[in-house]
Design a protein around this motif. Structure first.
Motif: not given
Length: 203
Positions: A78-81, A83-92
Motif C-alpha cells: 500500500s501507499l503506507e507500506d 512510505q515507511q522507507f526514509r526518503g519515500i514520502g507521499p509523492s514518491y
C-alpha cells in the motif's frame, strides 16, 4: 581584507591563510611567530591585540543501529507500506503505485529503481526489504490495442506504439510477440523490447 587593514603585506597574508588551510592552528599569540614572512617588529606591534578563540569541542557521534524496515511485496504493498522507507514520502509512494498500475504489475524488484528521479541511494536502502511474488501481469494485445493504449505503458513511447500499429496495418496481424523486435524503433540500445516483451500478447 582584515589582515590588509592591519598593514600586513600580501605575501605574509598568503602565508597565514595557507598555514590555516593546511590544518595549522594558532593556540596562543606566540604561535603567530610561526609565520616566517611576518617581521618580528610587526609581530611585536600586533601581539597585544591578538586574540585566540578556541574552537568548541564536540563529543563523538553516537553510533545508532541502522533503521530496520518491514519487508513488502511490491505488487500488493500500500501507499503506507512504501512510505515507511526514509526518503519515500507521499509523492514518491503515489508514483510507485501509479507505475505499478501503468505497467500492469511488477515482474521484479529492480523495476522500482526505474522510477523517474528516485535517488539510487534511496532505492538501495529499500532493496533488501522489497519482494516480488510471481504474478500474472496485465498484458497488451498488440493485434487489437490502439496507439493510445500502447503508448500509455511506461516502457513504450509514441513512436514505439505507432510502429506496432503501422506494421499491423501494412503486414497483417502479428504472428508472435518476438517479431516486434524487428522494428527499428526498438533497436534503441536501451533494452526496450526485452523489458516490454513480458507485457505483450497476441491473444
Amino acid at each position: 581584507e582584515t589582515f590588509e587593514n592591519l598593514g600586513l603585506k600580501t605575501n605574509t597574508i598568503r602565508s597565514i591563510l595557507n598555514y590555516r588551510e593546511k590544518g595549522g592552528q594558532f593556540r596562543k599569540a606566540e604561535d603567530f611567530k610561526k609565520i616566517y614572512t611576518l617581521p618580528d617588529s610587526v609581530y611585536q606591534h600586533l601581539k597585544a591585540n591578538i586574540q585566540i578563540v578556541q574552537k568548541p569541542t564536540y563529543s563523538p557521534k553516537k553510533n545508532y543501529a541502522p533503521k530496520s524496515y518491514q519487508k513488502i511485496d511490491i505488487n500488493t504493498a500500500s501507499l503506507e507500506d512504501f512510505q515507511q522507507f526514509r526518503g519515500i514520502g507521499p509523492s514518491y509512494a503515489k508514483r510507485i503505485l501509479k507505475m505499478r498500475e501503468g505497467l500492469g504489475g511488477f515482474l521484479n524488484v529492480q523495476q522500482v529503481g526505474e522510477l523517474y528521479k528516485l535517488p539510487d541511494s534511496t532505492f538501495q536502502v529499500m532493496l533488501p526489504y522489497l519482494e516480488c511474488a510471481a504474478v500474472s501481469v496485465d498484458k497488451i494485445n498488440i493485434n487489437t490495442a490502439t496507439i493510445d493504449e500502447l503508448k500509455a505503458h511506461p516502457y513504450l513511447r509514441w513512436f514505439h506504439a505507432k510502429a506496432i500499429v503501422r506494421y499491423r496495418e501494412t503486414e497483417g496481424l502479428w504472428k508472435s510477440v518476438d517479431l516486434v523486435q524487428i522494428l527499428t524503433e526498438f533497436d534503441d540500445g536501451k533494452g526496450t523490447f526485452k523489458k516490454i516483451k513480458p507485457y505483450l500478447t497476441i491473444d
